[in-house]
Design a protein around this motif. Structure first.
Motif, short mmCIF file in Angstrom:
data_model
loop_
_atom_site.label_atom_id
_atom_site.label_comp_id
_atom_site.label_asym_id
_atom_site.label_seq_id
_atom_site.Cartn_x
_atom_site.Cartn_y
_atom_site.Cartn_z
N LEU A 94 0.84 -1.21 0.00
CA LEU A 94 0.00 0.00 0.00
C LEU A 94 0.87 1.26 0.00
CD1 LEU A 94 -2.77 -1.05 2.59
CD2 LEU A 94 -2.90 -1.14 0.10
N LEU A 123 -8.61 -5.43 4.32
CA LEU A 123 -7.95 -4.12 4.48
C LEU A 123 -8.78 -3.23 5.42
CD1 LEU A 123 -6.78 -3.38 0.81
CD2 LEU A 123 -5.36 -4.11 2.74
N GLU A 127 -6.59 -3.46 8.68
CA GLU A 127 -5.72 -2.29 8.54
C GLU A 127 -6.47 -0.97 8.66
OE1 GLU A 127 -2.45 -2.62 6.19
OE2 GLU A 127 -2.55 -4.79 5.97
N LYS A 129 -8.51 0.51 6.77
CA LYS A 129 -8.46 1.34 5.56
C LYS A 129 -9.86 1.62 5.05
CE LYS A 129 -3.97 1.38 5.23
NZ LYS A 129 -3.27 2.58 5.66
#
Ligand code: GDP
Length: 295
Positions: A94, A123, A127, A129
């Motif tokens: 990323l 994601l 994460e 995101k």
């Protein structure tokens, strides 16, 4: 029922007297079985040949360890070599300016759309995101709708569908929307075909040129076996992939496609699809796949 390599080699070495070192003859007999086991696991022939040559070079003349039998020793050499050739898994890259474009490519039915949603969900949850998904498949009428449904299931945003736009225009709109609305990642799910064709490659290459993706992930079905080589070679040469997502590893496939694709492209296998459910996605561990290939 398939007999695993361990059993087969055990049979060969049981017949041999224990010696101080593995002779060329011992190793050749064992390697015939290794060759059959790899072909049965659907590893492509050129990759099998290369593998067998490497193992032979390593094994001949090796001292037989006191603690294990010669059969076990050859299996260890084969296993270690497999793990090495399969390479390490890798995270999704990323490292690019937001919104980071991720391009998903592969044949129709490989699991591309499902994997797009699986990765987006991962994601988002792991994460944190903010992810936007867009389907660039204007050929299959239901494709864009399919991604929208998956978006609703996972709570991941999808780009609103606008009829009549071509894939490059949709991709550009996705990136613009991503920038404007503060998304971290934009996942672009391209159209597939039942077989490789020039038009597909040209379309995917045009999307790549328009979006400069940080990742171009080839989604491939582990069950494709020998065909994996054609698919991987074509996508890597004509589009340039950065990693592989291998799907249907939950099925009967022995995983030989993983070795073939890794060897032929030199690109890491990043993730494994392990079921139809939207969270059935796992990181790639070479030792597990090696065990599966060996049976
Ligand atoms: P696409 O045409 O490449 O976009 O393929 P889809 O994502 O539509 O997937 C085709 C079928 O394969 C669907 O029924 C999916 O549920 C199924 N599928 C995708 N990935 C996996 C997987 O890892 N394991 C299993 N068992 N099925 C999968």
């Amino acid at each position: 029922m398939f007999e695993g390599l361990t059993g087969r080699l055990g049979d060969i070495f049981d017949k041999l007297r224990r010696r101080g070192a593995l002779t060329e003859e011992d190793v050749s007999a064992a390697l015939r079985e290794v060759r059959v086991a790899l072909l049965e696991a659907d590893v492509a022939l050129p990759v099998v040949k290369q593998f067998v040559t490497q193992v032979k070079e390593r094994a001949v003349g090796q001292e037989v360890l006191k603690s294990i039998t010669p059969g076990q020793q050859v299996i260890k050499i084969v296993h270690d070599n497999l793990v090495e050739m399969l390479g390490e898994g890798a995270d999704i890259n990323l490292n690019a300016a937001a919104p980071v474009p991720i391009l998903m490519v592969g044949l129709q039915g490989s699991g591309k759309t499902t994997s797009t949603a699986k990765i987006a969900l991962r994601l988002k949850t792991k994460e944190r995101k903010k992810v936007l998904m867009a389907s660039l498949d204007v050929r299959r009428p239901a494709a864009q709708e399919q991604l929208k449904v998956l978006g609703e299931q996972t709570g991941v945003a999808t780009l609103p569908i606008v009829a009549g736009q071509d894939p490059v225009a949709i991709a550009r709109r996705a990136i613009e929307t991503g920038r404007r609305e503060g998304y971290d990642v934009v996942m672009l799910d391209t159209a597939g075909r039942l077989a490789i064709d020039e038009e597909l490659m040209a379309e995917v290459a045009a999307v790549r040129d328009a979006t400069k993706p940080a990742e171009t992930l080839l989604v491939a079905d582990a069950m494709t076996g020998q065909d994996a080589v054609t698919v991987a070679t074509n996508f890597n040469d004509k589009v340039g992939i950065t990693g592989i997502v291998l799907t249907r590893i939950d099925g009967d496939a022995r995983g030989g496609a993983a070795l073939s694709m890794r060897q032929i492209t030199g690109k890491p296998i990043k993730l494994l699809g392990v079921g139809e459910k939207i969270d059935a996605l796992e990181p790639f561990h070479p030792d597990r796949v090696a065990g599966r290939i060996l049976g």
